[in-house]
Motif scaffolding. Structure first.
Motif, PDB file in Angstrom:
ATOM      1  N   GLY A 158       0.787  -1.232   0.000  1.00  0.00           N
ATOM      2  CA  GLY A 158       0.000   0.000   0.000  1.00  0.00           C
ATOM      3  C   GLY A 158       0.809   1.267   0.000  1.00  0.00           C
ATOM      4  N   LEU A 159       2.135   1.174   0.155  1.00  0.00           N
ATOM      5  CA  LEU A 159       2.963   2.384   0.241  1.00  0.00           C
ATOM      6  C   LEU A 159       2.991   3.136  -1.088  1.00  0.00           C
ATOM      7  CD1 LEU A 159       4.973   4.294   1.547  1.00  0.00           C
ATOM      8  CD2 LEU A 159       6.786   2.632   1.047  1.00  0.00           C
ATOM      9  N   ILE A 160       3.202   2.430  -2.182  1.00  0.00           N
ATOM     10  CA  ILE A 160       3.307   3.084  -3.484  1.00  0.00           C
ATOM     11  C   ILE A 160       1.987   3.769  -3.850  1.00  0.00           C
ATOM     12  CG2 ILE A 160       3.760   2.750  -5.934  1.00  0.00           C
ATOM     13  CD1 ILE A 160       6.181   2.437  -4.111  1.00  0.00           C
ATOM     14  N   ALA A 161       0.866   3.094  -3.566  1.00  0.00           N
ATOM     15  CA  ALA A 161      -0.439   3.699  -3.856  1.00  0.00           C
ATOM     16  C   ALA A 161      -0.644   4.967  -3.037  1.00  0.00           C
ATOM     17  CB  ALA A 161      -1.553   2.697  -3.574  1.00  0.00           C
ATOM     18  N   ALA A 162      -0.259   4.941  -1.751  1.00  0.00           N
ATOM     19  CA  ALA A 162      -0.391   6.127  -0.903  1.00  0.00           C
ATOM     20  C   ALA A 162       0.510   7.254  -1.387  1.00  0.00           C
ATOM     21  CB  ALA A 162      -0.067   5.778   0.541  1.00  0.00           C
ATOM     22  N   LEU A 163       1.726   6.900  -1.827  1.00  0.00           N
ATOM     23  CA  LEU A 163       2.646   7.905  -2.357  1.00  0.00           C
ATOM     24  C   LEU A 163       2.084   8.541  -3.623  1.00  0.00           C
ATOM     25  CD1 LEU A 163       5.375   9.350  -2.374  1.00  0.00           C
ATOM     26  CD2 LEU A 163       6.336   7.361  -3.565  1.00  0.00           C
ATOM     27  N   GLU A 164       1.527   7.729  -4.499  1.00  0.00           N
ATOM     28  CA  GLU A 164       0.919   8.262  -5.723  1.00  0.00           C
ATOM     29  C   GLU A 164      -0.243   9.191  -5.394  1.00  0.00           C
ATOM     30  OE1 GLU A 164      -0.175   4.847  -7.948  1.00  0.00           O
ATOM     31  OE2 GLU A 164       1.855   4.465  -8.719  1.00  0.00           O
ATOM     32  N   ASN A 165      -1.061   8.803  -4.410  1.00  0.00           N
ATOM     33  CA  ASN A 165      -2.181   9.665  -4.001  1.00  0.00           C
ATOM     34  C   ASN A 165      -1.681  11.010  -3.497  1.00  0.00           C
ATOM     35  OD1 ASN A 165      -4.024   7.659  -4.634  1.00  0.00           O
ATOM     36  ND2 ASN A 165      -4.137   6.874  -2.548  1.00  0.00           N
ATOM     37  N   SER A 166      -0.636  10.991  -2.683  1.00  0.00           N
ATOM     38  CA  SER A 166      -0.096  12.243  -2.148  1.00  0.00           C
ATOM     39  C   SER A 166       0.483  13.116  -3.247  1.00  0.00           C
ATOM     40  CB  SER A 166       0.985  11.941  -1.095  1.00  0.00           C
ATOM     41  OG  SER A 166       0.414  11.564   0.129  1.00  0.00           O
TER      42      SER A 166
END
Length: 261
Positions: A54-62
């Motif tokens: 889930g880290l990459i998805a959260a980074l993309e969202n930010s």
């Protein structure tokens, strides 16, 4: 008296930044526990970030939210600052104060207000609601930067351009924007950083699309994930320091160019 002031400044900075210094210290600690003595140096926690779910998805969202907030707030603030700095109209100071006032509003109050507004309007929470909230949140900061930029710029070149027959829009594009470009870049970097690091509004409005700060908070519930959070926080701190430093250097360069012009 000067020694007392210096001691106060040193104490203030120590209280402010010493807790932050422990984050990178224990991000390289070869243990899942935050404790002394320090057991050893490791880069394993940084390597584990690439495997975190889930880290990459959260980074993309930010990154998406921060980019939208930076561009929108800077564009809106540039036009508002140009109007309040160049034009004279009734209520100009009140409008300028109203644009800066949200900075003093507690973020949690803004979060509750926006959550209530979206609920009453029947708007579902998503990444779009977070982006909209961050646009509103970042605009006062961008306005402060751009207002300072335009107030430090002489209007003589713009007036000369229009006296020579250039229409206002072309004068804005060919004269005003090039002179204000350092301030615009400074505003973009500053608002991008503010949005990227913002937690409370994203926590209230993100639903199932968490941004990076919300993701980090969710991982804090698991003790074995704490070193990964510290490693990630170290990278975020480094990015924020570099971005804000670049923003301030650009703002100073813009102020210097404005004085020279």
């Amino acid at each position: 008296m000067s020694r007392l002031r210096k001691a106060y400044v040193v104490l203030y900075l120590a209280i402010l930044y010493l807790p932050i210094a422990f984050i990178p210290l224990f991000a390289f600690h070869d243990s899942v526990y935050i404790s002394f003595p320090w057991r050893g140096f490791t880069l394993d926690w940084f390597a584990a970030l690439f495997e975190a779910e889930g880290l990459i998805a959260a980074l993309e969202n930010s990154l998406i939210v921060a980019a939208v907030a930076a561009v929108w707030s800077t564009a809106a603030a540039t036009l508002a600052a140009l109007a309040t700095a160049r034009l004279r109209f009734p209520g100009r100071r009140a409008i300028s104060l109203a644009l800066l006032l949200p900075i003093a509003l507690p973020t949690v109050v803004m979060g509750v207000a926006l959550l209530s507004a979206f609920s009453l309007a029947g708007v579902g929470l998503s990444l779009a609601t977070v982006a909209l909230a961050h646009c509103l949140f970042c605009t006062p900061f961008a306005y402060g930067v751009m207002l300072s930029q335009f107030q430090g710029m002489s209007a003589d070149l713009e007036q000369a351009s229009m006296d020579l027959g250039e229409p206002p829009l072309r004068t804005f594009r060919r004269v005003t924007l090039p002179l204000a470009w350092p301030g615009i870049l400074s505003s973009l970097l500053l608002t991008f950083t503010i949005s990227f690091d913002e937690f409370i509004l994203a926590f209230f409005l993100s639903s199932n699309s968490p941004t990076l700060p919300v993701y980090m908070w969710s991982q804090m519930r698991f003790p074995d994930k704490l070193p990964l959070v510290l490693a990630l926080a170290t990278l975020v701190i480094l990015f924020s320091v570099l971005a804000v430093t670049a923003s301030q250097l650009l703002r100073r360069r813009g102020s210097r160019l404005s004085r020279e012009s």
